[in-house]
Structures are given as C-alpha cells and as structure tokens.
Scaffold this motif. Structure first.
Motif, short mmCIF file in Angstrom:
data_model
loop_
_atom_site.label_atom_id
_atom_site.label_comp_id
_atom_site.label_asym_id
_atom_site.label_seq_id
_atom_site.Cartn_x
_atom_site.Cartn_y
_atom_site.Cartn_z
N GLY A 1 0.79 -1.22 0.00
CA GLY A 1 0.00 0.00 0.00
C GLY A 1 0.83 1.27 0.00
O GLY A 1 0.32 2.34 -0.34
N GLU B 1 -3.93 -1.93 -7.76
CA GLU B 1 -4.61 -3.07 -7.15
C GLU B 1 -4.59 -4.29 -8.08
O GLU B 1 -4.38 -5.43 -7.63
CB GLU B 1 -6.06 -2.71 -6.80
N GLU C 1 1.11 -9.08 3.28
CA GLU C 1 -0.13 -8.54 2.73
C GLU C 1 -1.37 -9.35 3.11
O GLU C 1 -2.49 -8.92 2.84
CB GLU C 1 -0.04 -8.44 1.21
N GLN C 2 -1.18 -10.51 3.73
CA GLN C 2 -2.33 -11.32 4.15
C GLN C 2 -3.24 -10.53 5.09
O GLN C 2 -4.46 -10.70 5.08
CB GLN C 2 -1.85 -12.60 4.84
N HIS C 3 -2.66 -9.68 5.88
CA HIS C 3 -3.44 -8.82 6.79
C HIS C 3 -3.09 -7.35 6.53
O HIS C 3 -3.11 -6.53 7.44
CB HIS C 3 -3.15 -9.19 8.24
N GLY D 1 -3.03 -3.53 4.21
CA GLY D 1 -3.98 -2.44 4.10
C GLY D 1 -4.72 -2.34 2.78
O GLY D 1 -5.67 -1.57 2.68
N VAL D 2 -4.29 -3.08 1.76
CA VAL D 2 -4.98 -3.00 0.47
C VAL D 2 -6.01 -4.12 0.40
O VAL D 2 -5.67 -5.30 0.29
CB VAL D 2 -3.97 -3.12 -0.70
N ALA D 3 -7.28 -3.74 0.48
CA ALA D 3 -8.36 -4.72 0.62
C ALA D 3 -8.39 -5.72 -0.53
O ALA D 3 -8.60 -6.93 -0.32
CB ALA D 3 -9.70 -4.00 0.73
N GLU D 4 -8.20 -5.23 -1.77
CA GLU D 4 -8.28 -6.13 -2.93
C GLU D 4 -7.19 -7.20 -2.87
O GLU D 4 -7.45 -8.37 -3.20
CB GLU D 4 -8.14 -5.33 -4.23
N ARG E 1 -5.63 -8.23 -0.11
CA ARG E 1 -5.95 -9.09 1.04
C ARG E 1 -7.01 -10.13 0.68
O ARG E 1 -6.90 -11.30 1.02
CB ARG E 1 -6.42 -8.20 2.20
N ARG E 2 -8.04 -9.67 -0.03
CA ARG E 2 -9.11 -10.60 -0.43
C ARG E 2 -8.59 -11.64 -1.41
O ARG E 2 -9.01 -12.81 -1.37
CB ARG E 2 -10.28 -9.83 -1.04
N ASP F 1 -6.82 -14.28 0.57
CA ASP F 1 -7.80 -15.08 1.29
C ASP F 1 -8.49 -16.06 0.36
O ASP F 1 -8.69 -17.24 0.70
CB ASP F 1 -8.83 -14.15 1.96
#
Length: 205
Positions: free
Chosen positions: A30, A56, A113-115, A117-120, A122-123, A126
C-alpha cells in the motif's frame, strides 16, 4: 514483428512485477506509488496502464504469481497422500522450507499482505488460501480412513493444516536464518501437524 511486440510487452509486464517484489522487500504494498513502480521498470507512468488496470490489479496478479509457488509447495507436500494414507508432516514441511528459501521475496509479500492495508490484495490472498484448503479437502476425502467424513469436517481439517503451514512460513521468514533456529521451528510445526493428523484419526462427526 507482432511476435516481437508481444514479447516486449510481456517483458515489461514482468519487469513491473519484479520491481514491485523488490520494492515490497521491507515495505507494504500500500505504500508503493504507481510512479515509482513504473520508473523502476523503465517505463513512463502512463505506459503502466498498458499492462495493468491499476495498482490493485498489479497486486492481485502478484498474489496469483506468488500463490503458484505456494500451491506447488503444498501439492508436493501431499503428492504421496494416497500411497501413505496421510500427509507426512516432516516431509511436507521440508518441501515448504525449501520453497521459502528459494522464493523468499514472494513469500514475504504474501505473509505481509495477508493482513495488509490494500483490501483487494488481502481478499485475493484469502480467496487463494480457501482454494488451497478445498483442494486439500478433496485429497483428504480420497484417504480410506476418512471416507466417511462429512465435507465440512474435511474442510475444517484442511483449514487447520493450511493455517499451520502459513504460520510456519511466517516464522521462517521472521527467524534469524540459522539452521538450529529453523530446525526448532520445523519441529514445532511438525508436532502441530501430527496432533491434527492424530486427532483426525479419532474424530467422529
């Protein structure tokens, strides 16, 4: 000529991915700017959009590339599953350890990046981990001793195994790199996996 243009485009795309991996060695994804990634790959910022729709999008592609390495490691770790009846903890961890050493930067990116700040991004991580768990659950279903297990129970067991593997990756990356330290980490992870596998042998829905 067309082939040459396509090759050059692919080389530039790969240069963007490689430069990003270098930049996130000790930083979060991020914190990167499109401008510095493009400059590091030797292109102007506007040319970035010929290869990725956004930062992203680049991050998600990097997740997919890095996850292929992890998927290969986990698949190798269970390749003898049908023959042995259960995954062999020590062997699986040794394979994982070799891959962490060989592709350290990519594993660092995934763990950070697993946890992150960039949601995309992180998802995306996951989603990939859930796919790994499902693949492992399918393999576990082929083990005769687990033939009567419910699909949900197999997925829970697979989640536990993948979680232990990911924690082991993070521990190896955070360690001091000394053989004695890594040996202790692997022995601890082996105990955790053996406990899960032994528990699976006794579990009844």
């Amino acid at each position: 000529m067309a082939g040459s243009r396509a090759e050059k485009k692919e080389q530039t795309r790969q240069a963007l991915l490689d430069r990003t991996i270098e930049l996130v060695h000790d930083r979060s994804f991020g914190s990167l700017s499109l401008r510095e990634v493009a400059r590091g790959a030797g292109i102007v910022p506007t040319a970035f959009y010929r290869h990725f729709a956004s930062m992203e999008d680049l991050g998600i592609t990097l997740v997919e590339d890095s996850m292929r390495v992890l998927r290969r490691a986990l698949r190798e770790g269970r390749r003898d599953l049908a023959k042995s009846g259960m995954p062999i903890a020590r062997e699986s961890l040794a394979i994982l350890q070799r891959h962490v050493h060989a592709e350290r930067a990519k594993f660092q990116f995934l763990v950070r990046e697993q946890h992150g700040g960039v949601a995309e991004v992180r998802r995306a991580i996951d989603t990939e981990l859930r796919l790994f768990s499902r693949e492992l659950a399918i393999d576990l279903a082929r083990v005769p001793a687990l033939a009567q297990w419910e699909a949900d129970d197999l997925e829970v067991a697979a989640d536990l195994i993948v979680s232990i593997m990911m924690t082991t990756v993070a521990d190896l990356l955070d360690g001091d790199g000394r053989p004695a330290t890594e040996d202790a980490l692997i022995r601890r992870a082996e105990k955790q996996l053996v406990m899960v596998l032994l528990g699976m042998g006794e579990w009844r829905t």
